[in-house]
Design a protein around this motif. Structure first.
Motif, short mmCIF file in Angstrom:
data_model
loop_
_atom_site.label_atom_id
_atom_site.label_comp_id
_atom_site.label_asym_id
_atom_site.label_seq_id
_atom_site.Cartn_x
_atom_site.Cartn_y
_atom_site.Cartn_z
N PRO A 1 0.82 -1.22 0.00
CA PRO A 1 0.00 0.00 0.00
C PRO A 1 0.85 1.26 0.00
N GLY A 2 0.40 2.23 -0.78
CA GLY A 2 1.02 3.54 -0.74
C GLY A 2 0.11 4.46 0.05
N ASN A 3 -0.78 5.15 -0.66
CA ASN A 3 -1.74 6.04 -0.01
C ASN A 3 -3.08 5.37 0.29
N MET A 4 -3.28 4.16 -0.21
CA MET A 4 -4.62 3.57 -0.21
C MET A 4 -5.21 3.46 1.20
N LEU A 5 -4.48 2.84 2.11
CA LEU A 5 -5.01 2.66 3.45
C LEU A 5 -5.06 3.97 4.21
N LEU A 6 -4.07 4.85 3.96
CA LEU A 6 -4.08 6.18 4.57
C LEU A 6 -5.33 6.95 4.18
N ASP A 7 -5.65 6.92 2.89
CA ASP A 7 -6.83 7.63 2.41
C ASP A 7 -8.11 7.01 2.97
N LEU A 8 -8.14 5.70 3.00
CA LEU A 8 -9.33 4.99 3.50
C LEU A 8 -9.62 5.40 4.94
N TRP A 9 -8.59 5.36 5.78
CA TRP A 9 -8.76 5.66 7.20
C TRP A 9 -9.14 7.13 7.41
N CYS A 10 -8.47 8.01 6.68
CA CYS A 10 -8.76 9.44 6.80
C CYS A 10 -10.19 9.75 6.37
N ARG A 11 -10.60 9.18 5.25
CA ARG A 11 -11.94 9.43 4.74
C ARG A 11 -13.00 8.91 5.72
N ARG A 12 -12.74 7.74 6.31
CA ARG A 12 -13.72 7.16 7.22
C ARG A 12 -13.91 8.04 8.47
N HIS A 13 -12.84 8.65 8.96
CA HIS A 13 -12.92 9.33 10.25
C HIS A 13 -12.97 10.85 10.16
N THR A 14 -12.65 11.42 9.01
CA THR A 14 -12.72 12.88 8.88
C THR A 14 -13.61 13.33 7.75
N GLY A 15 -13.92 12.44 6.82
CA GLY A 15 -14.68 12.81 5.64
C GLY A 15 -13.84 13.39 4.53
N ALA A 16 -12.58 13.72 4.82
CA ALA A 16 -11.67 14.26 3.81
C ALA A 16 -11.14 13.11 2.95
N PRO A 17 -10.91 13.36 1.65
CA PRO A 17 -10.45 12.28 0.78
C PRO A 17 -9.03 11.81 1.05
N PHE A 18 -8.21 12.66 1.68
CA PHE A 18 -6.85 12.26 2.03
C PHE A 18 -6.37 13.16 3.17
N ASP A 19 -5.27 12.77 3.78
CA ASP A 19 -4.73 13.46 4.95
C ASP A 19 -3.82 14.60 4.48
N ARG A 20 -4.43 15.72 4.16
CA ARG A 20 -3.66 16.85 3.62
C ARG A 20 -2.58 17.30 4.61
N ASP A 21 -1.36 17.39 4.09
CA ASP A 21 -0.20 17.81 4.88
C ASP A 21 0.03 16.92 6.10
N ALA A 22 -0.51 15.69 6.06
CA ALA A 22 -0.37 14.73 7.17
C ALA A 22 -0.88 15.32 8.48
N ALA A 23 -1.90 16.17 8.39
CA ALA A 23 -2.41 16.83 9.60
C ALA A 23 -2.88 15.83 10.64
N LEU A 24 -3.54 14.75 10.21
CA LEU A 24 -4.01 13.72 11.14
C LEU A 24 -2.85 12.85 11.60
N GLY A 25 -2.05 12.39 10.66
CA GLY A 25 -0.96 11.48 11.00
C GLY A 25 0.05 12.09 11.96
N ARG A 26 0.30 13.37 11.83
CA ARG A 26 1.29 14.01 12.70
C ARG A 26 0.78 14.21 14.13
N GLN A 27 -0.52 14.03 14.34
CA GLN A 27 -1.07 14.11 15.70
C GLN A 27 -0.88 12.80 16.47
N GLY A 28 -0.59 11.72 15.74
CA GLY A 28 -0.56 10.41 16.36
C GLY A 28 0.84 9.91 16.62
N ARG A 29 0.89 8.74 17.22
CA ARG A 29 2.17 8.05 17.45
C ARG A 29 2.09 6.65 16.85
N VAL A 30 3.23 6.13 16.45
CA VAL A 30 3.27 4.79 15.86
C VAL A 30 3.01 3.75 16.95
#
Length: 365
Positions: free
Chosen positions: A190-219
């Motif tokens: 996977p490249g963006n596929m799962l990232l887009d899927l998760w972002c769309r499900r929880h924010t309604g946005a088609p993708f995580d622009r500027d990694a705004a969601l991802g940068r709030q989290g921890r691995v």
């Protein structure tokens, strides 16, 4: 061969939009003359997602989707011509990837199916159109993907240093351009596929622009380990994959269910980066050049850089090729190859028995 105008059209696995480029090429050299993009119409996107997810579809729905995509590709072609001031008569051909709705490279009857009526596209634009690039390679025992490494070799091979080109669209694939060696390449995962899927499900946005969601989290190490345990990742090349494997159901099987939304997004980003890095580390340190939508994800680019400290990590823009235009340019180039009866595949990459002229040609009259 003389330089001529070609158009390339690409709509990828992420289903976020359609890209079209105008280039001039003689098969050895290529120049980008114009580029335009359009979002995928929401109703069309939802119908395609349903099919790609294995949903039932009638023959009528199938035919209507094929026609609708052909019309959408014709619309963006007309827009590109208007933007560049080039007439249809000046364009030698369109190379259109089409929209993959099912990719099954293994099993008793391997096949890959792309929708988008090439006849309609040719008739509505008045331009000879080449489509259906993958199935000849598969008929010869290949994976039918990735096809872009041959183009990467054309535009990015360096005579003295190793370059690995990573196309991060819905699926990530690599092209290994090592001086003095055959080109290697395969899908990574996977490249963006799962990232887009998760972002769309929880924010309604088609993708995580500027990694705004991802940068709030921890691995989350345990989740990352489960994701990386996917058996497909350990298969040897040649190999290719798609939404048929890496989809909503696949992700759900790996979640515990109590993870924070941002933590999952961060972990999915790390998953994509780690899968790419594991492949790159099989080669001596060199340049890692990213193209596709993943190049706009600052968290993903930062993780690639951190995980490959001895490499020069950048986008293909730094090497003179527009990262957003790369894949559409590849299909314009593949149309040139087809019309000049030249191979478009690399057997070393796809596993096909021999090089082959790819695609079906649709004439406008």
């Amino acid at each position: 061969m003389v330089m001529a105008h070609y158009i390339g059209i690409m709509s990828g696995t992420s289903l976020d939009g359609i890209d079209a480029v105008l280039v001039t090429t003689d098969g050895r050299h290529i120049e980008l003359k114009g580029r335009t993009s359009a979002p995928m119409a929401s109703d069309l996107r939802e119908r395609l997602l349903a099919i790609a997810g294995g949903g039932a579809v009638t023959a009528q729905q199938w035919g209507e989707l094929d026609a609708a995509l052909g019309r959408a590709y014709a619309d963006i072609t007309r827009q590109l011509l208007a933007d560049t001031g080039i007439s249809a008569a000046q364009v030698r051909a369109i190379g259109c990837h089409g929209q993959t709705v099912w990719h099954q490279p293994d099993g008793e009857l391997p096949f890959s199916l792309q929708l988008g009526d090439g006849n309609r596209l040719a008739a509505e634009t008045g331009i000879t159109t080449v489509t259906d690039f993958r199935r000849k390679d598969m008929a010869l025992g290949g994976q039918g993907a990735p096809l872009v490494p041959a183009f990467h070799q054309c535009v990015l091979a360096h005579s003295e240093r190793l370059r690995i080109v990573v196309n991060i669209g819905g699926i990530a694939n690599i092209s290994v351009l090592a001086p003095g060696h055959p080109v290697r390449g395969h899908d990574v995962g996977p490249g963006n596929m799962l990232l887009d899927l998760w972002c769309r499900r929880h924010t309604g946005a088609p993708f995580d622009r500027d990694a705004a969601l991802g940068r709030q989290g921890r691995v989350l190490p345990d989740l990352l380990a489960r994701l990386l345990s996917e058996p497909w990742l350990a298969l040897p090349a040649p190999k290719s994959t798609g939404r048929e494997l890496f989809n909503d159901a696949w992700l759900e099987r790996h979640l515990a269910g109590d993870e924070a939304i941002a933590d999952v997004q961060a972990t999915l980003t790390e998953f994509t980066a780690t899968a790419i890095v594991r492949q790159a580390q099989q080669w001596p340190a060199g340049e890692l050049l990213v193209c596709g939508g993943g190049g706009h994800n600052p968290l993903l680019m930062a993780r690639l850089t951190a995980l490959l400290p001895d490499w020069r990590v950048n986008t293909t823009n730094a090497a003179g090729v527009d990262m957003d235009a790369m894949e559409a340019m590849a299909f314009a180039w593949l149309a040139h190859q087809t019309l000049h009866h030249l191979p478009g595949n690399l057997p070393e990459v796809t596993g096909a028995r021999r090089p082959a002229v790819l695609g079906a040609v649709h004439f406008p009259d």
